[in-house]
Design a protein around this motif. Structure first.
Motif, short mmCIF file in Angstrom:
data_model
loop_
_atom_site.label_atom_id
_atom_site.label_comp_id
_atom_site.label_asym_id
_atom_site.label_seq_id
_atom_site.Cartn_x
_atom_site.Cartn_y
_atom_site.Cartn_z
N GLU A 27 -40.60 44.82 -26.35
CA GLU A 27 -40.32 44.65 -28.03
C GLU A 27 -39.05 43.99 -27.78
N GLU A 28 -38.00 44.47 -27.06
CA GLU A 28 -36.58 44.04 -26.97
C GLU A 28 -36.70 42.63 -26.58
N LEU A 29 -37.68 42.40 -25.53
CA LEU A 29 -37.67 40.97 -24.96
C LEU A 29 -38.31 39.87 -26.07
N ALA A 30 -39.29 40.58 -26.50
CA ALA A 30 -39.94 39.74 -27.82
C ALA A 30 -38.98 39.32 -28.79
N GLU A 31 -38.15 40.30 -29.04
CA GLU A 31 -37.05 40.00 -29.93
C GLU A 31 -35.74 39.62 -29.61
N PHE A 32 -35.92 39.11 -28.35
CA PHE A 32 -34.38 38.21 -27.79
C PHE A 32 -34.72 36.99 -28.38
N PHE A 33 -33.89 36.60 -29.74
CA PHE A 33 -34.21 35.48 -30.38
C PHE A 33 -32.99 34.64 -29.85
N PRO A 34 -33.29 33.25 -30.30
CA PRO A 34 -32.44 32.17 -29.92
C PRO A 34 -31.18 32.43 -30.64
N ARG A 35 -30.18 31.99 -29.94
CA ARG A 35 -28.72 32.19 -30.34
C ARG A 35 -28.66 30.95 -31.68
N LYS A 36 -29.03 29.75 -31.18
CA LYS A 36 -29.12 28.73 -32.25
C LYS A 36 -30.19 27.99 -32.07
N TYR A 37 -30.31 26.87 -32.75
CA TYR A 37 -31.59 25.81 -32.72
C TYR A 37 -30.87 24.35 -32.83
N GLY A 52 -19.65 14.01 -32.50
CA GLY A 52 -19.74 15.38 -32.88
C GLY A 52 -20.96 15.97 -33.44
N GLU A 53 -21.89 15.18 -33.65
CA GLU A 53 -23.21 15.56 -34.14
C GLU A 53 -24.39 15.45 -33.00
N ILE A 54 -25.32 16.51 -33.22
CA ILE A 54 -26.23 16.57 -32.33
C ILE A 54 -27.32 15.54 -32.51
N ALA A 55 -27.80 14.62 -31.78
CA ALA A 55 -28.90 13.65 -32.03
C ALA A 55 -29.87 13.50 -30.93
N VAL A 56 -31.01 12.77 -31.22
CA VAL A 56 -31.74 12.30 -30.21
C VAL A 56 -31.79 10.80 -30.26
N ASP A 129 -43.70 14.39 -27.20
CA ASP A 129 -44.17 15.79 -27.59
C ASP A 129 -43.26 16.89 -27.08
N ASN A 130 -42.58 16.50 -26.04
CA ASN A 130 -42.04 17.47 -25.39
C ASN A 130 -40.53 17.80 -25.99
N ILE A 131 -40.22 16.80 -26.73
CA ILE A 131 -38.47 16.83 -27.36
C ILE A 131 -38.52 16.96 -28.93
N LEU A 132 -39.38 16.26 -29.62
CA LEU A 132 -39.22 15.80 -30.93
C LEU A 132 -39.70 17.20 -31.80
N ARG A 133 -39.04 18.03 -31.79
CA ARG A 133 -39.13 19.32 -32.50
C ARG A 133 -37.87 20.35 -32.77
N ILE A 134 -37.95 21.29 -33.19
CA ILE A 134 -36.99 22.36 -33.44
C ILE A 134 -36.77 23.00 -31.79
N TYR A 135 -35.60 22.91 -31.43
CA TYR A 135 -35.43 23.51 -30.22
C TYR A 135 -34.60 24.59 -29.94
N PRO A 136 -35.15 25.90 -29.51
CA PRO A 136 -34.03 26.98 -29.44
C PRO A 136 -33.34 26.89 -28.34
N ILE A 137 -32.12 27.53 -28.52
CA ILE A 137 -31.13 27.80 -27.48
C ILE A 137 -30.79 29.28 -27.28
N ALA A 190 -40.06 29.34 -32.00
CA ALA A 190 -40.28 28.04 -31.90
C ALA A 190 -40.49 27.43 -33.53
N PRO A 191 -39.43 27.46 -34.08
CA PRO A 191 -39.91 27.16 -35.57
C PRO A 191 -40.66 25.90 -35.88
N THR A 192 -41.50 25.93 -36.73
CA THR A 192 -42.38 24.74 -37.01
C THR A 192 -41.89 24.19 -38.45
N SER A 193 -41.23 24.91 -39.35
CA SER A 193 -40.90 24.25 -40.47
C SER A 193 -39.79 25.26 -41.19
N ARG A 194 -38.89 24.64 -42.01
CA ARG A 194 -37.91 25.50 -42.64
C ARG A 194 -38.58 26.68 -43.29
#
Ligand code: ADP
Ligand code: MG
Length: 648
Positions: A27-37, A52-56, A129-137, A190-194
């Motif tokens: 459970e703790e592993l499953a709830e090891f959530f991303p620090r940011k996205y 200063g901004e994050i961009a692709v 496909d590998n990159i154009l998404r919300i990316y968890p850190i 892995a967020p899919t939408s806000r």
């Protein structure tokens, strides 16, 4: 919980690395959530990049430069614009590129010698496909690659999906219309939408709150016997509510009052927090409760964190309860603060002992040793979170006496809550309604102070009043505070405005940190009674102060205040049917101020505040500490109350 070794794919040495991060269960592993996205869903043309901004970016490699400690790709996008992608001290990714190849690069953009550069890109991929998404850190797990971490988390969630064993919890979640637990876990990683992400966070918060209360329930019963015993009288109070108040209670107020009555009548110890947004009308709940205690022959102590507020409460209590009669006499209310003269204090002391005072209102001066009540039945603490640590200990003393206890708060503050919830048993009584006829306070940022003053001028011409508030900072030589506007400077700015605006002659009063309480009180009083039009002060007016004719609040150096404080300050206006204005003077654009301008809903602001602090923050998880859980519960009072109600 399932021990981590239930996941066969995790090798013992890797399990140890998880253990070092505090993760010992599936459970703790499953709830090891991303620090940011990072939101990598859209590609930015190079010409539109912002430092200063994050961009692709998407570009073709046109040159490859090998330096001493850096490797750089020069890329060109479809518009023909160029930039650099640079790696420090590593050539492993760099080496995978060839001239002429197209690829996506994501990372933080900076400027170097008039050229855009992304250093050590967060993500590189030739496939969209590998990159154009919300990316968890994720936080780094020492010794473990990101890929291994991600795969392990996925395995943990898959395992839980096959081994769900808390039907009672899941049923409650379903009744509360929350999304499924496993879906929520996947969405957070892995967020899919806000929108879905928001729902997922709510579900995860639910898990945390549920498990918190389930553990609490296993330990002890929340209902403590009161030493007071059941109270039987409520006729005076009911008459007071129905005919003695200048207004009808809102549904929120009425339901909190009903709960309080129910508890004390049943002889259960009331130990609760009334939580409601600024202006929802908490004071009247305190007044009604005091009347209820009094008609049952018990005394109430009402304690406010500030002198100004204590005095105001005293006046409001006295005004509202004028005409209330118990035992054939008037209700007796007294005020005791640090300012009270010794002789008066002695007198109050005697009256308390003879039970000639029903309600004692004051500051923490009430807590000092020589103030003794003959039949204290209830303490009411207003704006509890504003009390200092030392005073907290004294409040606790009263708390343990087995009498009823009610705290009032508009702001979620973790420490005090942690103490009460963890140590004892606390119920949150939310007031979610506002009195009828309130207008949304118009809030806007003013980049020029004249714009703010112009609103004040027109409001004062209409017979209204205005606050000008400055951050409270001790005279400091600290560079950081150099630009913070002091009370004296604000006065100076206002005077300049007055000089260039003939016909505008407001009566101005000042409150500053170095003034004596007497002077402060007298200036507040002049403002309260309409003998001053503008009150310039530090954030002393932040909590509780209630002067309905003041329609405008201008906050200087607004960016210096926290969101919660700004919201509290704004709550000083819009306290009746008059249109309120909140003007935030700050020369720089500021995300906090944007949030404040966009909503007047305190819970929404608390939620946005949490978002600002990072999405990984305060979602809760099995590893979340007690303070964060309380913080989380306070940020979601509605959900917390529902879960609590279901469990207790
Ligand atoms: P807070 O919850 O911020 O402490 P207060 O108790 O100071 O708010 O109430 C704000 C204002 O709203 C006061 O002027 C109070 O008299 C008024 N008020 C409270 N309850 C009602 C109500 N039910 N109807 C109309 N006005 C109300
Ligand atoms: Mg209040």
């Amino acid at each position: 919980m399932y021990p981590l070794n239930r996941l066969s794919q995790i090798a013992p040495q890797k399990a140890k690395q998880f253990f070092n991060m505090g993760i010992t269960s599936v459970e703790e592993l499953a709830e090891f959530f991303p620090r940011k996205y990072y939101d990598f869903r859209t590609v930015t043309p190079i010409k539109n990049l912002v430092a200063g901004e994050i961009a692709v970016v998407y570009g073709k490699v046109i040159r490859m430069l090998v330096g001493k400690s850096t490797n750089t790709l020069v890329i060109q996008d479809a518009d023909g614009d160029c930039m650099n992608i640079t790696w420090f001290h590593t050539d492993y990714l760099f080496k995978q590129f060839r001239i002429g190849e197209w690829s996506y690069f994501a990372g933080k953009v900076s400027e170097f010698q008039l050229n855009w550069v992304i250093c050590n890109p967060v993500m590189v991929s030739k496939e969209a496909d590998n990159i154009l998404r919300i990316y968890p850190i994720y936080s780094k797990v020492k010794g473990m690659s990101d890929t291994y971490l991600r795969e392990s988390i996925e395995a943990a969630i898959n395992f839980l999906e096959l081994n769900q064993n808390e039907p009672q919890k899941d049923l409650l979640a379903k009744n509360l219309m929350l999304i499924g637990c496993i879906d929520a876990l996947r969405e957070v990683h892995a967020p899919t939408s806000r929108e879905r992400y928001k729902k997922a966070r709510t579900r995860v918060a639910f898990e945390t709150i549920y498990h918190f209360y389930a553990a609490l329930k296993a330990k002890e019963s929340l209902i403590l016997a009161s030493e007071i015993g059941p109270l039987s009288e409520s006729a005076v109070t009911e008459r007071f509510i129905n005919t003695g108040l200048p207004f009808a209670l809102t549904t929120g107020q009425a339901s909190v009052v009903a709960t309080i009555m129910e508890e004390v009548k049943a002889g259960r110890r009331l130990h609760s927090i009334v939580s409601g947004d600024v202006g929802c009308g908490k004071t009247v709940v305190a007044i009604i409760t005091s009347v209820l205690m009094a008609e049952n022959g018990f005394q109430t102590a009402v304690i406010a964190p500030m002198l100004v507020l204590a005095k105001q409460h005293y006046e409001e209590f006295a005004r509202m309860t004028a005409g209330v009669r118990i035992f054939g006499r008037e209700l007796r209310i007294a005020l005791l603060t640090g300012e009270t003269r010794k002789s008066e204090r002695n007198k109050i002391q005697k009256q308390l002992e003879r039970q000639e005072i029903d309600v004692l209102i004051g500051t923490h001066a009430i807590l000092s040793g020589d103030i003794k009540f003959s039949r204290l039945g209830m303490t009411i603490i207003d704006e509890e979170h504003k009390f200092g640590v030392a005073q907290k200990a004294e409040l606790e003393g009263y708390d343990r006496a087995g009498i009823h206890h009610l705290a009032m708060t508009a702001t979620p503050i973790p420490r005090s809550m942690a103490m009460t919830i963890y140590g004892g048993n606390v119920a949150v009584l939310p007031i979610q309604t506002k009195p009828k006829g309130r207008k949304e306070t118009i809030t806007r940022q003013c980049f020029k102070v004249e714009d703010a003053f112009a609103v004040i001028r027109s409001e004062i011409h209409m017979g209204h009043q205005a606050y000008i508030v400055c951050p409270f900072i001790e005279t400091s030589k600290d560079e950081k505070f150099k630009e913070v506007i002091s009370v004296a400077q604000a006065e100076h700015m206002l005077n300049r405005f007055i000089q260039s605006n003939p016909g505008f002659n407001p009566r101005v009063k000042l409150i500053s940190g170095d003034m004596k309480s007497e002077e402060i009180l007298s200036n507040v009083n002049l403002f309260e009674t309409g003998q001053a039009d503008i009150l310039i002060s530090t954030s002393i007016v932040e909590v509780g102060v209630n002067i309905p004719n003041a329609t405008t609040i201008c906050i200087m150096s607004a960016g210096r205040f926290g969101l919660a404080a700004l919201h509290q300050l704004r709550g000083r206006v819009g306290r009746n049917s008059l249109q309120g204005y909140c003007l935030l003077y700050e020369q720089q654009k500021n995300e906090k101020l944007d949030i404040l301008c966009s909503t007047t809903n305190g819970f929404e602001i608390a939620e946005k505040d949490l978002e600002l602090r990072g999405p990984g923050d305060l979602m809760g998880s099995r590893q979340t500490g007690i303070n964060e859980i309380i913080d989380l519960m306070m940020a979601r009072p509605k959900l917390t109350a529902l879960v609590r109600k279901a469990l207790f």
